[in-house]
Design a protein around this motif. Structure first.
Motif, PDB file in Angstrom:
ATOM      1  N   TYR A  75      -3.220   6.261   3.690  1.00 45.78           N
ATOM      2  CA  TYR A  75      -2.594   5.590   2.719  1.00 45.78           C
ATOM      3  C   TYR A  75      -1.635   5.963   1.852  1.00 45.78           C
ATOM      4  O   TYR A  75      -0.483   4.771   2.114  1.00 45.78           O
ATOM      5  CB  TYR A  75      -3.968   6.234   0.796  1.00 45.78           C
ATOM      6  CG  TYR A  75      -2.666   4.887   0.100  1.00 45.78           C
ATOM      7  CD1 TYR A  75      -3.422   3.418   0.084  1.00 45.78           C
ATOM      8  CD2 TYR A  75      -2.525   5.445  -1.527  1.00 45.78           C
ATOM      9  CE1 TYR A  75      -3.023   3.464  -1.153  1.00 45.78           C
ATOM     10  CE2 TYR A  75      -1.906   4.919  -2.073  1.00 45.78           C
ATOM     11  CZ  TYR A  75      -2.125   3.355  -2.282  1.00 45.78           C
ATOM     12  OH  TYR A  75      -1.181   2.584  -3.093  1.00 45.78           O
TER      13      TYR A  75
ATOM     14  N   LEU B  50      -7.449   4.332  -2.909  1.00 44.75           N
ATOM     15  CA  LEU B  50      -7.346   5.313  -1.942  1.00 44.75           C
ATOM     16  C   LEU B  50      -8.769   6.337  -1.793  1.00 44.75           C
ATOM     17  O   LEU B  50      -9.285   7.073  -1.245  1.00 44.75           O
ATOM     18  CB  LEU B  50      -6.671   5.775  -3.249  1.00 44.75           C
ATOM     19  CG  LEU B  50      -7.138   7.861  -2.649  1.00 44.75           C
ATOM     20  CD1 LEU B  50      -6.466   8.190  -1.493  1.00 44.75           C
ATOM     21  CD2 LEU B  50      -5.617   8.533  -3.219  1.00 44.75           C
TER      22      LEU B  50
ATOM     23  N   LEU C 264       0.618  -1.237  -0.266  1.00 43.34           N
ATOM     24  CA  LEU C 264       0.122  -0.231  -0.010  1.00 43.34           C
ATOM     25  C   LEU C 264       1.035   1.612   0.183  1.00 43.34           C
ATOM     26  O   LEU C 264       1.955   1.582   0.765  1.00 43.34           O
ATOM     27  CB  LEU C 264      -0.819  -0.105   0.990  1.00 43.34           C
ATOM     28  CG  LEU C 264      -2.056  -0.693   0.993  1.00 43.34           C
ATOM     29  CD1 LEU C 264      -3.123  -0.641   2.607  1.00 43.34           C
ATOM     30  CD2 LEU C 264      -2.752  -0.483   0.306  1.00 43.34           C
TER      31      LEU C 264
END
Length: 471
Positions: free
Chosen positions: A285, A246, A233
């Motif tokens: 993220y 996302l 990720l």
């Protein structure tokens, strides 16, 4: 011989099989010129051989061949030629085929492509007319050509029978542009053996548990390099599903991505600053790719995420149901498990819908047969068979409960009701690039003069502007 007009579909059950077999025999004779004495011009035209050219990208071609074969038993005069086209070549080949008047009759389009190709597609009619040959009589055989007028699913049917994402994607104005045979959602694959070695007995059910599992399973070498990633990720260049990941993080954090043709995920950034939900989701993220963060487990120099996962170098992989066969074919010994995507707000769960829609090209000379084939292949019984055979979830509401108990399908099917697409523009490729550029820019080190919040908020605003240009 009589041309019968009826509003009924072909009979079902055992009688259908007998009639179809005789119809095939009758068609054989008609084609060779035997037994066709007395057929009217209208009857001959109704059973004139038709070839449907069907282009698909990611649908299971073996299942499509089965569907084409079964459809020919019902309509012996219709042959379906199936061609699998590479994802990256579809646009060029399709536009060239349209220009040269050799376009396919039926195409499988990603749900996010519909607006782009809308002017090239036929609107689904209220009904279709297709023919059957039946043979009646004892010693004296009589062949009949029966024309069925069959209703197609209407807007109300689609809203009632399918999960919500389908109506939002295939209905534009008062027109329907296609139907799905399956609908996929984002879940998390994990390597059970690697979790066991980290002494993690149960897979994570929340994002907090996921973060802890990533920290426990990420391993570093003496030089500080990652030798085992807890989760692939945080980047864009080596994660295929970065746009979807996302997007869903933003949506779970309460972001309204778009509405009424307006991209809105950057709205209010100047006032909210650090607390803006889009900025929070972006940093959550990208923190997985920042060496200074506790969740650091991945970076831009590593191999593609799927490659790392199948080689046992990543513990968690964010993917769709269609990834299952890709993983097991490359790593058959992998102790593979799947869990639904954790939810930031369980009272308002959300996921992303990733699926293909079967549509008819406007230039097709066989509109009735093309739409009838789509009606046949996307019917509930066929969708269920396709799901059980391919491991790709059905989009029908009535099949969720049953398929959710299937170990292979369950994690994905259980999310179909909460799955949605926010993007309804004309160029998903540019929108994906906007997100890729956003992620990559955010990962750059801050300069001494940078205000981190203002800089990253500016990147979000730029991504929103790029996406808006495609609406």
């Amino acid at each position: 011989m009589v041309l019968s007009l009826t509003g009924l579909e072909a009979p079902r059950g055992g009688k259908t099989r007998r009639w179809v077999s005789l119809a095939v025999l009758g068609l054989f004779f008609v084609t060779l010129g035997f037994g066709c004495k007395g057929l009217s011009q209208q009857e001959r035209a109704a059973v004139k051989p038709v070839t449907l050219n069907y282009w698909t990208v990611f649908n299971d071609t073996e299942e499509l061949k089965r569907l084409a074969s079964e459809y020919r038993q019902l309509r012996p005069y219709v042959k379906v030629n199936i061609r699998q086209v590479r994802y990256e070549e579809f646009d060029r080949l399709f536009l060239n085929a349209l220009a040269d008047d050799v376009a396919p009759d039926v195409v499988s389009l990603h749900a996010r492509w519909i607006k782009k190709y809308q002017n090239r597609l036929a609107e689904m009619p209220a009904s279709v007319s297709t023919a059957r040959l039946i043979v009646k009589g004892g010693l004296t055989k009589e062949t009949q050509v029966v024309v069925d007028t069959t209703p197609m699913p209407g807007i109300g049917d689609i809203k009632r029978d399918y999960v919500g994402a389908v109506a939002n994607d295939v209905i534009i104005g008062e027109a329907v542009y296609g139907l799905p045979i399956a609908l996929d959602t984002l879940a998390i694959y994990y390597n059970k053996d690697l979790l066991d070695k980290a002494n993690i007995a149960e897979p994570p059910a929340t994002w907090d548990e996921f973060l802890e599992a990533v920290k426990k399973t990420t391993k570093f070498g003496p030089d500080g390099k990652i030798v085992q990633s807890g989760a692939a990720l945080g980047t864009a260049n080596n994660i295929d599903n970065a746009f979807d990941i996302l997007s869903v993080l933003m949506m779970q954090n309460g972001v309204k991505m778009a509405a009424k043709g307006s991209v809105q995920f950057a709205s209010g950034l100047d006032k909210a600053g650090e607390t803006h939900p889009s900025l929070q989701a972006l940093r959550f993220y990208t923190d997985f790719a920042r060496p200074t963060k506790e969740s650091y487990s991945w970076n831009e120099t590593m191999e593609p995420a799927l490659d790392a996962f199948v080689r046992g170098k990543a513990v968690f992989y964010f993917g769709f149901a269609y990834d299952s066969s890709r993983i097991t074919s490359r790593a058959p010994e992998l102790n593979l498990e799947v869990i639904p995507l954790p939810q930031l707000n369980p009272s308002a769960p959300v996921n992303v819908a990733n699926y293909w829609v079967e549509a008819v090209v406007k230039k097709s000379k066989h509109q009735n047969e093309a739409w009838d084939f789509i009606r046949f292949m996307t019917a509930p019984d066929q969708a269920k068979r396709y799901a059980l055979s391919t491991g790709r979830p059905s989009a029908y509401r009535t099949q969720i409960k049953e398929l959710a108990d299937n170990p292979r399908l369950g994690p994905f099917v259980s999310q179909t009701l909460i799955a949605e697409n926010w993007y309804h523009g004309e160029d998903i490729t540019q929108a994906e690039k906007a997100f890729d550029d956003l992620i990559t820019a955010t990962l750059r080190p801050y300069a001494d003069k940078d205000d981190p919040t203002k800089r990253d908020a500016g990147f979000i605003a730029t991504a929103a502007q790029m996406a808006q240009q495609t609406f």
